[in-house]
Write an enzyme that holds these catalytic residues in place. Structure first.
Site, short mmCIF file in Angstrom:
data_model
loop_
_atom_site.label_atom_id
_atom_site.label_comp_id
_atom_site.label_asym_id
_atom_site.label_seq_id
_atom_site.Cartn_x
_atom_site.Cartn_y
_atom_site.Cartn_z
N ASP A 150 50.61 39.28 34.46
CA ASP A 150 51.36 38.09 34.12
C ASP A 150 52.87 38.37 33.96
OD1 ASP A 150 49.59 36.04 33.92
OD2 ASP A 150 49.37 36.01 31.56
N ASP A 183 40.48 31.90 35.60
CA ASP A 183 41.37 32.79 34.52
C ASP A 183 40.27 33.22 33.63
OD1 ASP A 183 43.38 33.83 33.29
OD2 ASP A 183 44.81 32.00 33.22
#
Ligand code: DGJ
Length: 971
Positions: free
Chosen positions: A762, A690
């Site tokens: 997301d 990430d």
């Protein structure tokens, strides 16, 4: 006569100094002009090999109110037929002969052309590089030649006649005369070299085969007869120096080095060349700065004396099979066999400073794709500051152009935005240190109209880079349009010491003459087959469940095991322990950088949990964010100088964290060791990498990089990230890496080089995902989209959609779940299992089939698309109603990509179960499913593509799925 087209490769014609880059069915053509610029001629569908495309130079310039390039020269007809005369006497003789012949009607117009040309050359010679704008009328000429001689034009000696007869003439079929490899004709006195070389073999098209080719002329001729195209595979072993085939003006370098009078070395000799006039409108491959092209340049440098004028001239080129090696860990399109690509390398040099730029063009033979990159080599002997280097500059002919970009923001990535280009610059970029959620390094130019899926010329540019980039389209006053794309010059300043070189990222240029659909499909194929790590080409991601939206930071051993037990029944194969497993990480405020498990949460370490899952027959993955550090972390307490920062200045937080300085080796090595320890301790088979904030205070420790190199840090950061990715993926080739950046903030080809899939957003809401995935599919293949089914109401939009729609949308990618299975009923678990099985049945088709976009949700109430297997035997059609308009009927869905003469059986899969009771108006459950057609259809591909498939939606966010199977063929 049938038209002939070249086979893929790179061709060079010394006669016209033209490079033809032949891709699968398109071509890209440029030439070295008389000013040694690289002039762009053409990019588009393949044209017949017979055609000499240098005619495209005609009208390539416009002379306007412009302080540069206003001198022009009339085109000297016939000049190119006179190139073998190297002295004034020969010229005089020739002029006389043609003067005599020009009135003979049987000889046609050629003598008139040649007479004109020889007269002009003679006059120029007499005037010593003369003023071509002077009106040199007959009077002048006569007096120049001397009355006597001029009047005597009809009398030639035998000797003279025979000499003249040896001059090569054009063959009657109109093909150009092959030239021997002689020094260029000069109409200024210079060393005279007689043509000595033996006849040079010539292709049927009159093009030269280099005389230093390793093959003999005989072999080549034989090859030519048997298989005309095969000559193109001949590759010169050494770089080809074109000075021998250079123009009939005195060599500029020679003038510079041996001026015959003081001004000669500094005047702009380019004015002798009509192709140099109007430089501001000409089409170039590489645009310099400071010599009359006022559009945005390809390069900006500052030399040691502070000057920024930097013209580059062609020096030499090389054509080789395959692709030369690129620096280690620098992402680029992989070429695995020398026969699948050809690379043209062109060296250009600033003649004053000797700075060299090396342009690499790799033609991918099986695609309409060319990759480009640039290397700058400092042979100047002095430091040079590089302030801008575009990976590609492409100039387009004047027309009406539309530009499409993929832009958006967090949880709304890669929305399709198209606009008509108007005068001036239209740009988008990233200054965030990452390619970003906001703008993707992908740009499309469509000609005449916004792109269509099935028609029209479309040009794609995709930078293989994960950092700051610039994409611009500039319409100049002449309506010429220039696309520039490369590392963003904002914040970029690279010190190139003598002997050093700098590599630009590679860019992928793609072309389609049949609309956006084809352009996307070939990018998809290229990225699947030649960009993502080879190991993952045939292997997809296991079906995973990620703990993030299930429990956020609250992961622990027991919970992970429970989750695994539940989701195993859904068909899930791997559980990803997302954020929260390490150190004191219970929220966003701490612990990044301390990559060891929290033993209260994971008392048996990661290995214990992996083992427990393995006992259940499941695998485990892990989440990391290696480029980040929390202020509240052991790492920061120990090395507070390891983050990007400027001493004395505030350190800007993003998601309560700072960015580690990956330009520093010490930092990279530390992080590599941490990752190595995690992956080495247990059988972790998946790793989500990430990157949750962008870069600020881009500045680094003076220990590593001195003040004058601080402008390099943004790029060095990206290269550093690539290095760690490269090292760790090399050490753990079996670990599947998925990259992520707060969702899809780093969805770019640079990342795909290391990670075969990227968490697309997301935002897991099915309707939002239709837009995000549809936009992303313009450039990237669906198999690269991390795409999960999440709970309802959705955590980002609070929207509720059916399990069917959520599952269908997630099937367009690397399928997984992002929910807590412990909260699902048995019926829901079963339903999920059904979708998992559906995904397993069709994932090969989705991952490796051809994607056809059928209905654009950005312009319609529905998004629809389909996948077709390469052999056209099978297809999967999906449509999602993104906005229900009550009482509105959906237009028929025109399918694409099927065999028109093939008969398909159409099966509707997972029909909806809810229906409105027409008697009561109530919504009721129909356990048998509400089918669209009520019967199996058998139809030809032709009907399905022309008449279409009628579909209807009942409710908001409704969806349909059809499977098409070939049953027979029409004869
Ligand atoms: C952002 C990612 O996109 C999410 O999926 C999740 O991994 C969080 N970061 C964790 O902090």
């Amino acid at each position: 006569m049938t038209l002939r087209y070249r086979s893929p490769g790179v061709y060079f014609s010394p006669r016209t100094r033209t490079f033809t880059l032949m891709a699968k069915s398109s071509m890209y053509v440029m030439r070295v002009d008389d000013g040694r610029n690289l002039e762009h001629l053409y990019w588009g569908e393949a044209l017949p090999m017979e055609d000499d495309l240098t005619y495209l130079s005609i009208g390539n310039t416009i002379i306007m109110f412009d302080p540069v390039g206003t001198l022009t020269v009339p085109k000297i007809l016939g000049l190119d037929e006179l190139d073998e005369i190297s002295d004034i006497q020969g010229l005089t003789d020739r002029w006389k002969v043609y003067t005599k012949q020009k009135n003979d009607p049987e000889r046609g117009s050629r003598p008139r052309r040649l007479e004109n040309a020889s007269w002009r050359l003679w006059t120029m010679e007499r005037n010593k590089g003369g003023d071509l704008n002077r009106d040199l009328g007959t009077e002048t000429l006569l007096s120049a030649l001397g009355e006597e001689e001029a009047k005597d034009e009809g009398r030639f000696s035998e000797k003279e006649e025979s000499k003249i007869k040896k001059i090569p003439t054009s063959p009657t079929d109109g093909h150009p005369v092959p030239r021997a490899a002689t020094p260029p004709f000069s109409f200024l006195p210079g060393p005279k070299t007689a043509p000595t070389s033996p006849p040079v073999p010539v292709s049927p098209m009159g093009e030269h085969i280099f005389d230093h080719f390793p093959k003999s002329a005989g072999t080549l001729t034989a090859l030519t007869q048997q298989e005309p195209e095969s000559i193109i595979h001949v590759v010169p072993s050494e770089p080809h120096d074109m000075s021998r085939t250079f123009p009939s003006v005195r060599d500029f370098r020679e003038i510079r080095e041996h001026p015959r009078h003081p001004e000669e070395s500094i005047v702009n000799w380019n004015v002798l060349d009509p192709t140099m006039a109007g430089k501001n409108s000409k089409l170039f491959e590489f645009a310099d700065r400071g010599t009359g092209d006022y559009r945005e340049p390809s390069i900006m440098v500052t030399y040691a004396d502070g000057s920024t004028v930097s013209p580059f001239e062609y020096i030499q080129h090389k054509i080789e099979k395959g692709k030369p090696r690129t620096p280690e860990y620098f992402p680029n399109v992989r070429v695995e066999d020398v026969h699948e690509a050809t690379t043209l390398t062109i060296d250009m040099m600033d003649p004053v400073t000797k700075l060299v730029v090396r342009l690499f063009y790799t033609v991918m033979h099986d695609y309409d794709i060319i990759t480009r990159r640039i290397e700058v080599v400092n042979t100047a002997g002095q430091p040079v500051w590089l302030e801008r280097l575009m990976s590609a500059t492409v100039d387009f002919d004047s027309n009406k152009y539309y530009m499409t970009q993929l832009s958006g923001g967090w949880a709304r990535e890669r929305q399709i935005v198209t606009k008509e280009l108007q005068d001036g610059l239209t740009t988008f970029n990233s200054c965030r240190g990452a390619s970003s959620h906001q703008f993707n390094p992908f740009l499309v130019i469509s000609v005449g109209a916004p792109f269509s899926e099935t028609t029209g010329s479309v040009y794609g540019f995709n930078l293989i880079y994960s950092g700051n980039f610039l994409a611009s389209a500039e319409v100049s006053e002449s309506r010429r349009m220039r696309v520039n794309m490369g590392v963003n010059p904002v914040g970029f300043r690279w010190l190139l010491e003598s002997g050093e070189s700098f590599e630009s990222p590679e860019i992928v240029l793609s072309y389609s003459s049949t609309g956006m659909g084809h352009l996307s499909r070939q990018l998809h194929r290229l990225y699947r087959n030649r960009l993502i790590p080879p190991r993952w080409r045939q292997k997809g991601c296991p079906i995973l469940l990620n703990t993030w939206e299930a429990v956020y930071f609250k992961v622990n051993h027991e919970m992970v095991c429970e989750i695994a037990r539940c989701c195993k029944n859904m068909g899930v194969e791997l559980v990803v322990v997302d954020d929260g497993w390490f150190s004191q990480r219970n929220n966003e405020f701490s612990s990044l950088g301390d990559w060891y498990p929290n033993l209260e949460k994971f008392p048996f370490g990661l290995e214990g949990t992996v083992r427990a899952l393995e006992e259940m027959g499941m695998a485990m993955g892990i989440w990391v964010e290696p480029e980040m550090v929390s202020v509240d972390s052991d790492l920061y307490r120990e090395h507070s100088d390891w983050c990007l920062h400027v001493p004395e200045r505030m350190r800007t937080m993003g998601r309560n964290q700072l960015v580690l300085d990956f330009s520093r080796k010490v930092v990279r090595d530390y992080i590599f060791e941490q990752l190595d320890a995690i992956l080495g301790c247990a059988n972790i088979t998946y790793c989500k990498w990430d990157f949750n904030r962008h870069l600020t205070e881009i500045f680094t420790s003076q220990e590593d990089w001195p003040p004058e190199r601080q402008g390099e840090i943004g790029h060095r950061f990206v290269v550093g990230v690539y290095e760690v990715f490269g090292r760790i993926t090399t050490k753990y080739p079996d670990v599947l890496f998925e990259s992520c950046s707060g969702g899809g903030g780093r969805f770019d080809p640079g990342m795909l080089y290391f990670t075969p899939q990227i968490w697309a957003s997301d935002n897991t809401d099915a309707i939002s995902r239709v837009y995000i995935q549809y936009g992303t599919s313009l450039a990237y293949p669906p198999r690269t989209f991390g795409s999960h089914v999440s709970t309802v109401p959705n955590h980002q939009t609070l929207r509720s959609t059916s399990m069917k729609t959520r599952s269908l949308v997630a099937m367009n990618g690397s399928f997984g779940y992002e929910l807590d299975p412990r909260h699902l009923t048995d019926a829901e678990i079963n339903e999920c299992l059904g979708y998992v099985q559906l995904h397993q049945r069709f994932r090969d088709l989705v991952w490796n089939g051809d994607l056809f976009r059928l209905r654009n949700p950005f312009h319609n109430d529905t998004g629809a698309w389909m996948y077709v297997s390469e052999d056209q035997h099978e297809a999967l059609v999906m449509a999602v109603n993104v906005r229900r308009e009550v009482g509105r009927l959906e237009p028929r869905l025109l399918l694409q990509g099927l065999g028109p003469g093939k008969i398909y059986e159409i099966e509707e899969l997972c029909p909806g179960k809810l229906v409105r009771n027409v008697g009561t108006g109530a919504i009721e459950l129909d356990p048998n499913g509400v089918y669209q057609f009520g019967r199996t259809l058998k139809l030809s591909g032709h009907s399905l593509m022309v008449a279409g498939l009628p579909i209807k939606f009942l409710f908001d966010a409704d969806s349909v799925l059809f499977h098409l199977k070939l049953v027979s063929n029409y004869q």
